[in-house]
Structure formats: C-alpha cells, structure tokens
Write a protein that holds these residues in place. Structure first.
Motif, PDB file in Angstrom:
ATOM      1  N   ARG A   1     -45.763 -11.821  -2.508  1.00 22.73           N
ATOM      2  CA  ARG A   1     -46.324 -12.022  -3.845  1.00 22.73           C
ATOM      3  C   ARG A   1     -45.693 -13.231  -4.546  1.00 22.73           C
ATOM      4  O   ARG A   1     -46.379 -13.984  -5.223  1.00 22.73           O
ATOM      5  N   VAL A   2     -44.393 -13.425  -4.356  1.00 21.40           N
ATOM      6  CA  VAL A   2     -43.729 -14.607  -4.923  1.00 21.40           C
ATOM      7  C   VAL A   2     -44.303 -15.864  -4.271  1.00 21.40           C
ATOM      8  O   VAL A   2     -44.632 -16.838  -4.962  1.00 21.40           O
ATOM      9  N   LEU A   3     -44.468 -15.840  -2.953  1.00 22.07           N
ATOM     10  CA  LEU A   3     -45.036 -16.976  -2.241  1.00 22.07           C
ATOM     11  C   LEU A   3     -46.458 -17.257  -2.711  1.00 22.07           C
ATOM     12  O   LEU A   3     -46.851 -18.419  -2.886  1.00 22.07           O
TER      13      LEU A   3
ATOM     14  N   HIS B   1     -32.865  -9.436  -9.260  1.00 21.65           N
ATOM     15  CA  HIS B   1     -33.722  -8.947  -8.173  1.00 21.65           C
ATOM     16  C   HIS B   1     -35.176  -9.329  -8.374  1.00 21.65           C
ATOM     17  O   HIS B   1     -36.069  -8.704  -7.791  1.00 21.65           O
ATOM     18  N   GLY B   2     -35.442 -10.320  -9.220  1.00 23.27           N
ATOM     19  CA  GLY B   2     -36.818 -10.666  -9.492  1.00 23.27           C
ATOM     20  C   GLY B   2     -37.046 -12.149  -9.645  1.00 23.27           C
ATOM     21  O   GLY B   2     -36.112 -12.955  -9.625  1.00 23.27           O
TER      22      GLY B   2
ATOM     23  N   LEU C   1     -41.943 -10.365 -11.273  1.00 22.73           N
ATOM     24  CA  LEU C   1     -42.124  -9.656 -10.011  1.00 22.73           C
ATOM     25  C   LEU C   1     -40.735  -9.185  -9.619  1.00 22.73           C
ATOM     26  O   LEU C   1     -39.859  -9.985  -9.281  1.00 22.73           O
ATOM     27  N   TYR C   2     -40.511  -7.870  -9.730  1.00 25.16           N
ATOM     28  CA  TYR C   2     -39.173  -7.302  -9.586  1.00 25.16           C
ATOM     29  C   TYR C   2     -39.084  -6.537  -8.278  1.00 25.16           C
ATOM     30  O   TYR C   2     -39.853  -5.600  -8.030  1.00 25.16           O
ATOM     31  N   GLN C   3     -38.128  -6.909  -7.444  1.00 25.39           N
ATOM     32  CA  GLN C   3     -38.012  -6.317  -6.110  1.00 25.39           C
ATOM     33  C   GLN C   3     -37.098  -5.103  -6.125  1.00 25.39           C
ATOM     34  O   GLN C   3     -35.963  -5.127  -5.681  1.00 25.39           O
TER      35      GLN C   3
END
Length: 127
Positions: free
Chosen positions: A84-86, A106-107, A120-122
């Motif tokens: 999603r980050v990509l 973490h995001g 976007l938090y992992q």
C-alpha cells in the motif's frame, strides 16, 4: 452501524485521484449540482465506511486546519502495508513527516491535495 466521513474539497478531481489511485478506493457514487454541490463517495465495496468529498459551486473550501487531521488505516500484515505504501508512491505521492512522531514509528503519512493527512499504520487494531 456505518460511517461516512464527509468534507469539502478545493479540487474534487485531484482528491479523487489521491484516494482512488493512491489508496485503491472505488468511486461508490456521486452527484452534480445537488443544491449547488457536486460530490463523490469513495470507499471499498462492503466496508462499513466511505468518504464523501464535496465542492460547493462558487465557494472555495478551506484547507486542513492542522496537520493533525488524520485518517489512520491499521494494516496488520507487513507485506500488505508495504504494497500500500508502494502504491501511494507509484501514484506520485511522497510520505511526509507526521506532526506527532508516534505515527512515524510504524507508519507512513501522506498528505492529500487539501492538506488532510492519511496514515498507513503497520500494526493491528488493538482496541
């Protein structure tokens, strides 16, 4: 219960591109000249939430009031988070530093065309 987050935008086409191309949202509906408003609803079919963005004809919407106006998406699986980050970066959106450094641990935070931010938090949702 379902949730709709509604807010005005200064540029409907650009904001739709951010959420559609960057975050993979679908256009769920929309309207033109409804009492002077145009709008688009974006989300994921079957999800209990969606976003509505509107433009009032003849009126300029303000930008985000602060860098702490956040939508946070918790993504527990690392591979999905990385994808999603990509996707955001491939769509041309670069991460920004969060005002609150907690979100950078973490995001990744991205800013939409109106200055509102999406994290976007992992991590898994813990509540």
């Amino acid at each position: 219960m379902k949730l709709r987050v509604a807010r005005p935008t200064r540029s409907l086409a650009q904001v739709v591109r951010f959420y559609q191309e960057g975050l993979g949202f679908e256009v769920l509906g929309g309207f033109e000249d409804h009492a002077g408003f145009d709008g688009v609803m974006l989300g994921h079919r079957g999800a209990p939430y969606h976003l509505e963005f509107t433009v009032e004809r003849g009126h300029a919407a303000p930008s985000a009031p602060s860098e702490e106006n956040l939508l946070v998406f918790y993504i527990p699986e690392r591979a999905e988070w990385e994808a999603r980050v990509l996707r955001m970066q491939t769509a041309g959106f670069s991460p920004v530093r969060s005002r609150n450094p907690y979100w950078d641990v973490h995001g990744r935070t991205f800013e939409d065309p109106d200055g509102y931010r999406v994290v976007l938090y992992q991590r898994a949702w813990a509540l």
